[in-house]
Design an enzyme around this catalytic site. Structure first.
Site, PDB file in Angstrom:
ATOM      1  N   SER A 100      44.277   3.852  77.818  1.00 51.69           N
ATOM      2  CA  SER A 100      45.587   4.228  77.284  1.00 51.69           C
ATOM      3  C   SER A 100      46.679   3.563  78.112  1.00 51.69           C
ATOM      4  CB  SER A 100      45.761   5.748  77.344  1.00 51.69           C
ATOM      5  OG  SER A 100      47.130   6.058  77.195  1.00 51.69           O
ATOM      6  N   HIS A 148      44.368   1.975  73.483  1.00 45.79           N
ATOM      7  CA  HIS A 148      44.950   3.231  72.986  1.00 45.79           C
ATOM      8  C   HIS A 148      46.455   3.235  73.282  1.00 45.79           C
ATOM      9  CE1 HIS A 148      44.611   7.547  71.890  1.00 45.79           C
ATOM     10  NE2 HIS A 148      45.512   7.770  72.846  1.00 45.79           N
ATOM     11  N   ASP A 154      49.948   5.383  72.872  1.00 44.36           N
ATOM     12  CA  ASP A 154      50.487   6.723  72.636  1.00 44.36           C
ATOM     13  C   ASP A 154      51.942   6.645  72.185  1.00 44.36           C
ATOM     14  OD1 ASP A 154      48.284   8.526  73.425  1.00 44.36           O
ATOM     15  OD2 ASP A 154      48.478   7.458  75.333  1.00 44.36           O
ATOM     16  N   MET A 208      55.126   8.702  71.105  1.00 46.05           N
ATOM     17  CA  MET A 208      55.684  10.060  71.241  1.00 46.05           C
ATOM     18  C   MET A 208      57.154  10.038  70.861  1.00 46.05           C
ATOM     19  SD  MET A 208      54.034  11.284  74.837  1.00 46.05           S
ATOM     20  CE  MET A 208      52.392  10.784  75.367  1.00 46.05           C
ATOM     21  N   HIS A 246      47.913   6.461  68.574  1.00 42.63           N
ATOM     22  CA  HIS A 246      47.860   7.928  68.586  1.00 42.63           C
ATOM     23  C   HIS A 246      49.298   8.416  68.407  1.00 42.63           C
ATOM     24  CE1 HIS A 246      46.987  11.762  71.197  1.00 42.63           C
ATOM     25  NE2 HIS A 246      47.258  12.063  69.949  1.00 42.63           N
ATOM     26  N   MET A 270      51.913  10.980  68.258  1.00 42.56           N
ATOM     27  CA  MET A 270      52.313  12.356  68.600  1.00 42.56           C
ATOM     28  C   MET A 270      53.755  12.515  68.143  1.00 42.56           C
ATOM     29  SD  MET A 270      50.392  12.411  72.261  1.00 42.56           S
ATOM     30  CE  MET A 270      50.249  10.634  72.198  1.00 42.56           C
ATOM     31  N   MET A 298      41.841  16.493  71.494  1.00 40.98           N
ATOM     32  CA  MET A 298      42.699  16.447  72.689  1.00 40.98           C
ATOM     33  C   MET A 298      42.115  17.372  73.756  1.00 40.98           C
ATOM     34  SD  MET A 298      45.426  14.403  72.292  1.00 40.98           S
ATOM     35  CE  MET A 298      45.974  14.815  73.917  1.00 40.98           C
ATOM     36  N   GLY A 316      51.259  14.813  75.444  1.00 39.41           N
ATOM     37  CA  GLY A 316      52.600  14.568  75.965  1.00 39.41           C
ATOM     38  C   GLY A 316      52.646  13.767  77.248  1.00 39.41           C
ATOM     39  N   GLY A 357      50.280  11.750  80.623  1.00 36.98           N
ATOM     40  CA  GLY A 357      49.046  11.335  81.261  1.00 36.98           C
ATOM     41  C   GLY A 357      48.838  12.101  82.559  1.00 36.98           C
ATOM     42  N   ASP A 381      40.476  12.618  74.324  1.00 35.23           N
ATOM     43  CA  ASP A 381      41.688  12.068  74.945  1.00 35.23           C
ATOM     44  C   ASP A 381      42.316  13.103  75.869  1.00 35.23           C
ATOM     45  OD1 ASP A 381      44.012  10.719  75.544  1.00 35.23           O
ATOM     46  OD2 ASP A 381      44.843  10.779  73.506  1.00 35.23           O
TER      47      ASP A 381
END
Ligand code: DX5
Ligand code: ZN
Length: 230
Positions: A10, A38, A40, A42, A71, A73, A142, A147, A149, A180
């Site tokens: 990630s 990966h 993320d 957000m 991913h 979010m 999850m 939110g 790492g 994850d």
């Protein structure tokens, strides 16, 4: 039995000022380095953090031939997710807690040429979504609250992994099980034993002196688990 295990670093834990270099840093030896990248996304609404969006994903897609695993979010994935599929992402994962019509969303993602992924937060049960999951290619379990790492692995979610693994192995579902959050040298073996196919790791890879070596070491741990169980 699980598929060939995939390791998906990630980039949340990477240096955002040097993203192309950080992506290259997880390539490793052929067949031993990162399988997926990966990413993320957000939005500071679905989760209390803000990262990056479609323009950065497009730049990443142009800079690497690694399959990109987005991913999302974010709120309103029914509206936003399709753009990530159309841009060429390999897998686009949306949260079931945010999706309005997850079945239609999966169909749209697949029609745009991507795999469709469904993510569930640690306290979201699996059972109500088994019919929905028939339309998906990946289930992302999850193992931290989404939110950030570097959080601690929540081992309780492995019950959902075991359930999904059993449903796949008995032919009731046809998808890849992804995990994850908090995956590192101390936790990856229990996730592998529970039946995970795809392991996301952020801080365990990017905090390492040699990120590619960290990916290879995680893969070796997963392989050791599958050798023990055969
Ligand atoms: C958290 C993200 C994860 C994160 C994992 O919301 O979805 O992908 O990067 O980071 P680690 O592996 O450090 O828990
Ligand atoms: Zn993630």
């Amino acid at each position: 039995m699980s598929n060939q295990p995939l390791i998906a670093p990630s980039i949340l834990s990477a240096d955002f000022s040097r993203l192309a270099d950080e992506v290259a840093a997880v390539r490793g030896e052929p067949g031993r380095g990162a399988d997926w990248l990966h990413v993320d996304v957000m939005d500071a609404h679905f989760v209390p953090n803000l990262t990056l969006g479609l323009p950065v994903v497009k730049s990443l897609l142009a800079t690497t031939d690694l399959p990109v695993d987005c991913h999302l979010m974010i709120e309103r994935p029914d509206h936003w997710a399709i753009g990530y599929a159309e841009a060429g992402s390999h897998n686009v994962t949306v949260h079931v807690e945010a999706a309005e019509d997850p079945v239609m969303l999966a169909k749209d993602l697949r029609a745009a040429g991507a795999k469709a992924g469904l993510a569930i937060k640690p306290n979201t049960p699996l059972e109500p979504y088994l019919d929905v999951l028939a339309h998906y290619d990946t289930l992302l379990v999850m193992s931290v609250e989404p939110g950030f790492g570097g959080q601690t692995f929540i081992a309780d979610v492995l019950g959902k992994v075991r359930t999904a693994r059993r449903l796949v192995d008995t032919g009731h579902l046809n998808l890849m099980v992804e995990i994850d959050g908090g995956i590192n040298a101390d936790t990856i073996e229990q996730a592998a034993e529970a039946g995970v196919d795809c392991f996301v790791a952020g801080s365990a890879v990017y905090a390492a002196t040699d990120p590619a070596h960290a990916v290879e070491a995680l893969r070796s741990q997963v392989e050791a688990v599958s050798e023990r169980s055969t």
